[in-house]
Scaffold this motif. Structure first.
Motif, PDB file in Angstrom:
ATOM      1  N   LYS A   8      -6.444   5.880  -7.825  1.00 59.76           N
ATOM      2  CA  LYS A   8      -7.357   5.532  -6.737  1.00 59.76           C
ATOM      3  C   LYS A   8      -8.464   4.598  -7.216  1.00 59.76           C
ATOM      4  O   LYS A   8      -8.945   3.765  -6.462  1.00 59.76           O
ATOM      5  CB  LYS A   8      -7.959   6.799  -6.132  1.00 59.76           C
ATOM      6  CG  LYS A   8      -6.920   7.776  -5.585  1.00 59.76           C
ATOM      7  CD  LYS A   8      -6.005   7.121  -4.551  1.00 59.76           C
ATOM      8  CE  LYS A   8      -4.958   8.103  -4.035  1.00 59.76           C
ATOM      9  NZ  LYS A   8      -3.999   7.456  -3.109  1.00 59.76           N
ATOM     10  N   GLU A   9      -8.871   4.752  -8.462  1.00 62.48           N
ATOM     11  CA  GLU A   9      -9.853   3.824  -9.005  1.00 62.48           C
ATOM     12  C   GLU A   9      -9.171   2.497  -9.338  1.00 62.48           C
ATOM     13  O   GLU A   9      -7.980   2.446  -9.624  1.00 62.48           O
ATOM     14  CB  GLU A   9     -10.515   4.402 -10.258  1.00 62.48           C
ATOM     15  CG  GLU A   9      -9.626   4.580 -11.471  1.00 62.48           C
ATOM     16  CD  GLU A   9      -8.774   5.839 -11.423  1.00 62.48           C
ATOM     17  OE1 GLU A   9      -8.021   6.062 -12.393  1.00 62.48           O
ATOM     18  OE2 GLU A   9      -8.855   6.595 -10.423  1.00 62.48           O
TER      19      GLU A   9
ATOM     20  N   ASP B 170       1.132   4.134  -3.030  1.00 63.20           N
ATOM     21  CA  ASP B 170       0.952   5.576  -2.822  1.00 63.20           C
ATOM     22  C   ASP B 170       2.178   6.342  -3.295  1.00 63.20           C
ATOM     23  O   ASP B 170       2.060   7.391  -3.932  1.00 63.20           O
ATOM     24  CB  ASP B 170       0.684   5.838  -1.339  1.00 63.20           C
ATOM     25  CG  ASP B 170       0.485   7.317  -1.045  1.00 63.20           C
ATOM     26  OD1 ASP B 170      -0.535   7.881  -1.499  1.00 63.20           O
ATOM     27  OD2 ASP B 170       1.348   7.912  -0.365  1.00 63.20           O
TER      28      ASP B 170
ATOM     29  N   ASP C 249      -3.358  -2.240 -11.681  1.00 59.58           N
ATOM     30  CA  ASP C 249      -4.677  -2.802 -11.406  1.00 59.58           C
ATOM     31  C   ASP C 249      -4.572  -4.320 -11.519  1.00 59.58           C
ATOM     32  O   ASP C 249      -3.777  -4.841 -12.306  1.00 59.58           O
ATOM     33  CB  ASP C 249      -5.715  -2.269 -12.402  1.00 59.58           C
ATOM     34  CG  ASP C 249      -7.124  -2.736 -12.066  1.00 59.58           C
ATOM     35  OD1 ASP C 249      -7.755  -2.118 -11.184  1.00 59.58           O
ATOM     36  OD2 ASP C 249      -7.579  -3.728 -12.670  1.00 59.58           O
TER      37      ASP C 249
ATOM     38  N   LYS D 176       2.207   6.675  -7.027  1.00 59.79           N
ATOM     39  CA  LYS D 176       1.047   7.390  -7.589  1.00 59.79           C
ATOM     40  C   LYS D 176       0.075   6.460  -8.307  1.00 59.79           C
ATOM     41  O   LYS D 176      -0.392   6.741  -9.426  1.00 59.79           O
ATOM     42  CB  LYS D 176       1.527   8.501  -8.535  1.00 59.79           C
ATOM     43  CG  LYS D 176       2.456   9.504  -7.848  1.00 59.79           C
ATOM     44  CD  LYS D 176       2.986  10.567  -8.784  1.00 59.79           C
ATOM     45  CE  LYS D 176       3.928  11.505  -8.052  1.00 59.79           C
ATOM     46  NZ  LYS D 176       4.520  12.529  -8.941  1.00 59.79           N
TER      47      LYS D 176
ATOM     48  N   LYS E 198      -7.926  -1.502  -8.442  1.00 59.46           N
ATOM     49  CA  LYS E 198      -7.283  -2.145  -7.308  1.00 59.46           C
ATOM     50  C   LYS E 198      -5.845  -2.488  -7.644  1.00 59.46           C
ATOM     51  O   LYS E 198      -5.570  -3.420  -8.391  1.00 59.46           O
ATOM     52  CB  LYS E 198      -8.041  -3.419  -6.906  1.00 59.46           C
ATOM     53  CG  LYS E 198      -7.429  -4.116  -5.692  1.00 59.46           C
ATOM     54  CD  LYS E 198      -8.157  -5.402  -5.347  1.00 59.46           C
ATOM     55  CE  LYS E 198      -7.496  -6.096  -4.150  1.00 59.46           C
ATOM     56  NZ  LYS E 198      -8.171  -7.375  -3.818  1.00 59.46           N
TER      57      LYS E 198
ATOM     58  N   SER F 154       0.825  -1.210   0.000  1.00 59.40           N
ATOM     59  CA  SER F 154       0.000   0.000   0.000  1.00 59.40           C
ATOM     60  C   SER F 154       0.859   1.259   0.000  1.00 59.40           C
ATOM     61  O   SER F 154       0.571   2.226  -0.718  1.00 59.40           O
ATOM     62  CB  SER F 154      -0.923  -0.011   1.225  1.00 59.40           C
ATOM     63  OG  SER F 154      -1.699   1.157   1.282  1.00 59.40           O
TER      64      SER F 154
END
Length: 539
Positions: free
Chosen positions: A131-132, A125, A310, A128, A134, A121
Motif C-alpha cells: 500500500k505504501e 491488488d 513501485d 498483493k 506507488k 489497479s
C-alpha cells in the motif's frame, strides 16, 4: 525425402490446368449456373505473392480467406497452446465495437485509458502490491514485451548503480533456468545482456532449483527471473526460496539482486488456486511481475501485463513524455500503437467473472488436469507434472481425491507425460513422436518435445488444460490417447505410424518466409555464447 524436393507443385498445377486458348476451357465456360457463387472465377486472376492490380469484391475476398483458413487446426482441440481461444458472445460484441480504438491515444479515448488503469489497479491488488509507494504498470503485446520491459528496467537500475560507484557497467548478465520460454532469451540477446542459464534436473521437475542458481550470480547480475509456471511441465519455481537465498547472499557479499517473476500463465492461476503461496509482491525482493491476459487471463491473443511494485523500479530512461496527441502523456512500452479492444475485454472478464469466477475456472481446469494425469499414470505413461500429487504433509480421504488445489502441489493445469519405461521395454520399436501424429488424425494437437538443458534426452508430451477443455472432452481425449498408444503395439498400427511420422509436411509458401539456416549459422568465435536452450535453438 518429401515429394516437394523432386516436383515443383505450383508448376505441376499450372501444367495441368485447362488453358484459356482452348475453346472448351474459356473463362466463359468456368462460370457456374449460380452467379452469386463464384469462388474459382473470382480467384482466377488473383496473384498469390504480389498485390493484385485490381481488387475483387469484399464477399469474394472473404470467401477465399474463409475457405483457406479452414485448413488450420481447430483451436478448441489445440492442446499445445496456452493461449485462450474462446470468449462469451457479449465479449465478442464488445471487442468488435472497440476494434478501431488505439489505446495510446489517451486523450482521444479517455474511457479506454481509464479502463486500462483500472485493470492495473485490480492486478496490483490481486498480486498483493504494498500500500505504501506507488505501483505502476502497463498493458503490453503479450508477455514477451512485458518481459523485455521488466529486464530493461533491471538493466537500467544496475547500470545506474554501477556508474555511481565508478565501476564497469558494460557487462550485465541475467540468471534464469534453462526451462525458460524463448522470450527471456530474446530479451538477453536483443538488449546485450549475458544469459546465464541454470541447467535443470528431472528430479526437480525440469525447473530451476534456486540453490543451483547462486553459482551463476556475481556483481554484474542485473536480476534473477523466476518462472511461475514452466511451459515444459507447469511446475512453479520457488520464488520465496529464491528470495531467501538472495537475502542471505546480500548479508554475506553485499550483492543486492532483484527478482522478476515471469507469471505469464501462473499469475492468473496462483491467486485463485493457491492464495497462500508466497510468490508475488508480498515477497519484498520481487520488483516486477508479468502475465499474459491472453492465457489464463481468458482474453484472446495479443495482451500482456507488467507491474512494478513501485515506480522507482521503472527507470526514467524507459519513460517518454508525449506532447503531440492533444495532451501530455507518458509512454514506457516498446511498441507504440496498441489495440484497446483486448484491454477492454480483460476488464469484461474482471467484471463478468470476478474473483470467484476466476477461482471456479482455475479449480475446474486443475480438476480436469488431475483426472487426465491419473488416467495416464495408471496406464502406459509416466506423468512428469505434479499437480495431481498431494502436497507435503497432506493426507487425503479414503477416495484419494479432493477438489481443493491446495491439497496438491502448486502448478499450472498442465499435464506433461512420457511413455513409461515398462511400455518402452515391451515395445522398443515404438517412437513417442508417433503418438502426436496419430492423435492429429483425430483432431487433437498435442506436442512432443525434448526437455531443456540438463535433461535434453527426455521426450515430453504435453496437454494444456484450458477452460474450453471440458470434462467430457477430457474423457474423449483419454480414450483416444489410450487407443492410439495401444494401436502402436500392433503390426498395422506400427507400420502406419512409421509411414506417417516419416512424412515431411509440404508447406511451400510457409517455408519460403523462413530464414535460410545456412545464412545464419552459429559457427565462429563471434557467435560464442549466443546459443539457445529449450524449445528454441540457435538458427
Amino acid at each position: 525425402m518429401s515429394l516437394s524436393r523432386h516436383i515443383d507443385a505450383e508448376e505441376l498445377i499450372e501444367r495441368c490446368k485447362d488453358h484459356p486458348h482452348r475453346k472448351h476451357a474459356s473463362p466463359e465456360s468456368h462460370r457456374g449456373l449460380h452467379h452469386t457463387w463464384r469462388r474459382d472465377e473470382d480467384a482466377a486472376n488473383v496473384p498469390k505473392y504480389t498485390m493484385p492490380k485490381e481488387g475483387i469484391n469484399s464477399k469474394a475476398a472473404y470467401q477465399l480467406l474463409h475457405d483457406e483458413t479452414a485448413l488450420d487446426g481447430n483451436p478448441l482441440l489445440n492442446l499445445a497452446s496456452f493461449v485462450h481461444t474462446w470468449m462469451p458472445e457479449d465479449a465478442d460484441k464488445l471487442i468488435l465495437e472497440n476494434l478501431n480504438k488505439n489505446i495510446v491515444d489517451l486523450d482521444e479515448y479517455p474511457a479506454a485509458s481509464l479502463i486500462h488503469n483500472r485493470c492495473i489497479s485490480m492486478l496490483a491488488d490481486l498480486w498483493k502490491a504494498p500500500k505504501e509507494g506507488k505501483v505502476i504498470g502497463t498493458a503490453t503485446a503479450g508477455s514477451s514485451e512485458a518481459i523485455m520491459l521488466g529486464g530493461l528496467a533491471m538493466k537500467k537500475k544496475w547500470q545506474e548503480a554501477r556508474k555511481a560507484a565508478g565501476k564497469d557497467y558494460f557487462h550485465p548478465n541475467i540468471v534464469f533456468g534453462s526451462n525458460a520460454q524463448v522470450a527471456l532469451e530474446k530479451f538477453a540477446r536483443y538488449f546485450d545482456v549475458e544469459t546465464r542459464l541454470v541447467p535443470v534436473k528431472e528430479e526437480n521437475g525440469f525447473i530451476m532449483n534456486p540453490p543451483d542458481a547462486l553459482q551463476y550470480i556475481d556483481e554484474n547480475t542485473i536480476g534473477v527471473i523466476v518462472i511461475l509456471g514452466s511451459t515444459y511441465t507447469g511446475h512453479f519455481e520457488n520464488v520465496q526460496l529464491m528470495s531467501d537465498l538472495l537475502d542471505d547472499l546480500k548479508e554475506r557479499t553485499g550483492l543486492d539482486i532483484p527478482i522478476h517473476v515471469d507469471g505469464a500463465s501462473g499469475a492468473f492461476i496462483a491467486p485463485f488456486a493457491h492464495p497462500n503461496l508466497k510468490w508475488s509482491f508480498d515477497v519484498p525482493r520481487v520488483v516486477s511481475i508479468n502475465t499474459s491476459g491472453h492465457k489464463f487471463g481468458l482474453v484472446y491473443a495479443g495482451l500482456g501485463w507488467i507491474l512494478w511494485r513501485d515506480e522507482s523500479y521503472l527507470h526514467r530512461d524507459l519513460i517518454f513524455e508525449l506532447h503531440y496527441l492533444g495532451s501530455v502523456e507518458y509512454s514506457f512500452t516498446l511498441n507504440f500503437s496498441k489495440p484497446a479492444a483486448p484491454i477492454i475485454a480483460q476488464m469484461f472478464n474482471f467484471l463478468n467473472l470476478g474473483f470467484d469466477g476466476y477461482k471456479k475456472i482455475a479449480y475446474k481446469d486443475l480438476r480436469n488436469a488431475r483426472l487426465l494425469s491419473r488416467a495416464l499414470e495408471s496406464t502406459y505413461f509416466t506423468v512428469l507434472s505434479n499437480i495431481h500429487v498431494p502436497a507435503d504433509g497432506v493426507q487425503l480421504d479414503s477416495s484419494g481425491h479432493s477438489d481443493d488445489p491446495e491439497q496438491f502441489n502448486a502448478g499450472l493445469p498442465v499435464v506433461a507425460f512420457r511413455l513409461s519405461e515398462e511400455y518402452k521395454k515391451e515395445n522398443p520399436h515404438v517412437q513417442q513422436g508417433w503418438i502426436p501424429t496419430l492423435l492429429r488424425t483425430k483432431g487433437w494437437i498435442v506436442p512432443n518435445y525434448n526437455a531443456p538443458l540438463g535433461a535434453e534426452a527426455v521426450e515430453i508430451l504435453r496437454v494444456v488444460v484450458r477452460d474450453t477443455l471440458s470434462a467430457d472432452l477430457i474423457e474423449r481425449l483419454i480414450t483416444d490417447i489410450l487407443a492410439v498408444t495401444e494401436s502402436l503395439t500392433t503390426h498395422d498400427g506400427n507400420l502406419f505410424a512409421a509411414v506417417e511420422a516419416s512424412k515431411v509436411p509440404n508447406q511451400h509458401d510457409h517455408n519460403d518466409a523462413r530464414p535460410e539456416k545456412e545464412n545464419f549459422g552459429d559457427e565462429g568465435p563471434e557467435n560464442e555464447g549466443k546459443g539457445q536452450a529449450g524449445f528454441s535453438r540457435q538458427c
